[in-house]
Design a protein around this motif. Structure first.
Motif, PDB file in Angstrom:
ATOM      1  N   ARG A 100       0.834  -1.200   0.000  1.00  0.00           N
ATOM      2  CA  ARG A 100       0.000   0.000   0.000  1.00  0.00           C
ATOM      3  C   ARG A 100       0.869   1.251   0.000  1.00  0.00           C
ATOM      4  O   ARG A 100       1.748   1.417   0.838  1.00  0.00           O
ATOM      5  CB  ARG A 100      -0.922  -0.004   1.229  1.00  0.00           C
ATOM      6  N   TYR A 101       0.610   2.118  -0.975  1.00  0.00           N
ATOM      7  CA  TYR A 101       1.390   3.349  -1.187  1.00  0.00           C
ATOM      8  C   TYR A 101       2.861   3.065  -1.472  1.00  0.00           C
ATOM      9  O   TYR A 101       3.714   3.931  -1.314  1.00  0.00           O
ATOM     10  CB  TYR A 101       1.281   4.293   0.031  1.00  0.00           C
ATOM     11  N   GLY A 102       3.153   1.821  -1.892  1.00  0.00           N
ATOM     12  CA  GLY A 102       4.536   1.472  -2.164  1.00  0.00           C
ATOM     13  C   GLY A 102       4.753   0.987  -3.576  1.00  0.00           C
ATOM     14  O   GLY A 102       4.046   1.373  -4.513  1.00  0.00           O
ATOM     15  N   TYR A 103       5.754   0.123  -3.734  1.00  0.00           N
ATOM     16  CA  TYR A 103       6.154  -0.347  -5.041  1.00  0.00           C
ATOM     17  C   TYR A 103       5.327  -1.533  -5.511  1.00  0.00           C
ATOM     18  O   TYR A 103       4.756  -2.276  -4.717  1.00  0.00           O
ATOM     19  CB  TYR A 103       7.630  -0.739  -5.023  1.00  0.00           C
ATOM     20  N   VAL A 104       5.325  -1.715  -6.840  1.00  0.00           N
ATOM     21  CA  VAL A 104       4.638  -2.845  -7.465  1.00  0.00           C
ATOM     22  C   VAL A 104       5.700  -3.787  -8.000  1.00  0.00           C
ATOM     23  O   VAL A 104       6.576  -3.375  -8.766  1.00  0.00           O
ATOM     24  CB  VAL A 104       3.733  -2.388  -8.622  1.00  0.00           C
ATOM     25  N   ASN A 105       5.654  -5.043  -7.588  1.00  0.00           N
ATOM     26  CA  ASN A 105       6.632  -6.027  -8.043  1.00  0.00           C
ATOM     27  C   ASN A 105       5.936  -7.197  -8.723  1.00  0.00           C
ATOM     28  O   ASN A 105       4.882  -7.663  -8.269  1.00  0.00           O
ATOM     29  CB  ASN A 105       7.449  -6.553  -6.859  1.00  0.00           C
ATOM     30  N   LEU A 106       6.525  -7.678  -9.801  1.00  0.00           N
ATOM     31  CA  LEU A 106       5.991  -8.851 -10.487  1.00  0.00           C
ATOM     32  C   LEU A 106       6.331 -10.113  -9.709  1.00  0.00           C
ATOM     33  O   LEU A 106       7.449 -10.260  -9.209  1.00  0.00           O
ATOM     34  CB  LEU A 106       6.593  -8.950 -11.892  1.00  0.00           C
ATOM     35  N   THR A 107       5.380 -11.019  -9.628  1.00  0.00           N
ATOM     36  CA  THR A 107       5.654 -12.342  -9.062  1.00  0.00           C
ATOM     37  C   THR A 107       6.317 -13.184 -10.151  1.00  0.00           C
ATOM     38  O   THR A 107       6.441 -12.742 -11.302  1.00  0.00           O
ATOM     39  CB  THR A 107       4.349 -13.018  -8.626  1.00  0.00           C
ATOM     40  N   ASP A 108       6.745 -14.384  -9.826  1.00  0.00           N
ATOM     41  CA  ASP A 108       7.319 -15.264 -10.856  1.00  0.00           C
ATOM     42  C   ASP A 108       6.304 -15.518 -11.966  1.00  0.00           C
ATOM     43  O   ASP A 108       6.638 -15.501 -13.152  1.00  0.00           O
ATOM     44  CB  ASP A 108       7.745 -16.594 -10.225  1.00  0.00           C
TER      45      ASP A 108
END
Length: 223
Positions: free
Chosen positions: A61-69
């Motif tokens: 929340r209010y942070g970064y977006v990371n891709l999962t595998d």
């Protein structure tokens, strides 16, 4: 062709945006994603929620977006299809990068795996055979200039009292010089005065120009 039944065309665009930002060395945030896609932050946040729900990304929340595998594998496929289309449209068909980006965004979602593999193979063949590649590009360039205008609006398509702007003149060099000498140069505004079975008369810069049907069919226009 969507990669997953849970992914709409819009979500594939968001997946590609996250991946693009990551390979550019950035850790994506909602505002970065929305800026790249030209949407509001709220729309991007909602899309990321949907991607997170089906296991493609993780978002603090209010942070970064990371891709999962799982998301990384899917994003790589989306991105590669997009890049291959751009490569083909720009470097083979000679379309401008801006036009290619817009076309690829629409086309990429509908190509089948067989189409994608065939296009990838065609590009590989052309790049490994530069003589054939150059011949193909030269032929396409000439054909674009001289092609029959089945898919374009020409002066002959207009009716009396309609106005237009000349966009291009197709045909061979002799044809182009002939039409330009008669006053039908690109950028000129024309108004159709009369039209018969074989001729069309237009007004341009207070001068009446009479063209045959064949000549008018080589004057590409837009209203």
């Amino acid at each position: 062709m969507n990669l997953d039944n849970n992914l709409s065309e819009s979500l594939e665009n968001y997946l590609r945006a996250v991946y693009t930002l990551q390979i550019d060395g950035k850790v994506p945030r909602i505002k970065d994603i929305s800026k790249m896609l030209g949407v509001k932050d709220a729309s991007a946040a909602e899309a990321i929620k949907k991607l997170e729900k089906v296991g493609y990304v993780k978002h603090q929340r209010y942070g970064y977006v990371n891709l999962t595998d799982k998301g990384m594998l899917a994003a790589e496929r989306v991105y590669r299809r997009y890049i291959i289309l751009i490569d083909f449209l720009v470097n083979v068909l000679g379309i401008t990068k801006e036009q290619a980006y817009n076309l690829a965004c629409g086309i990429e979602h509908h190509i089948t795996d067989n189409f994608y593999i065939a296009l990838d193979g065609l590009l590989l063949f052309l790049k490994r055979n530069p003589i054939e590649f150059n011949k193909a590009k030269e032929f396409i360039s000439k054909y674009q200039k001289a092609m029959p205008h089945d898919l374009k609006t020409t002066l002959w398509d207009l009716q009396p009292s309609e106005s237009c702007e000349v966009v291009d003149i197709s045909g061979g060099e002799k044809q182009r010089k002939n039409l330009i000498s008669k006053g039908t140069s690109p950028g000129l505004r024309l108004k159709v005065l009369a039209k018969t079975k074989n001729y069309i008369e237009v007004l341009a810069n207070e001068m009446v120009i009479r063209l045959t049907k064949n000549e008018a069919q080589h004057v590409v226009v837009r209203e």
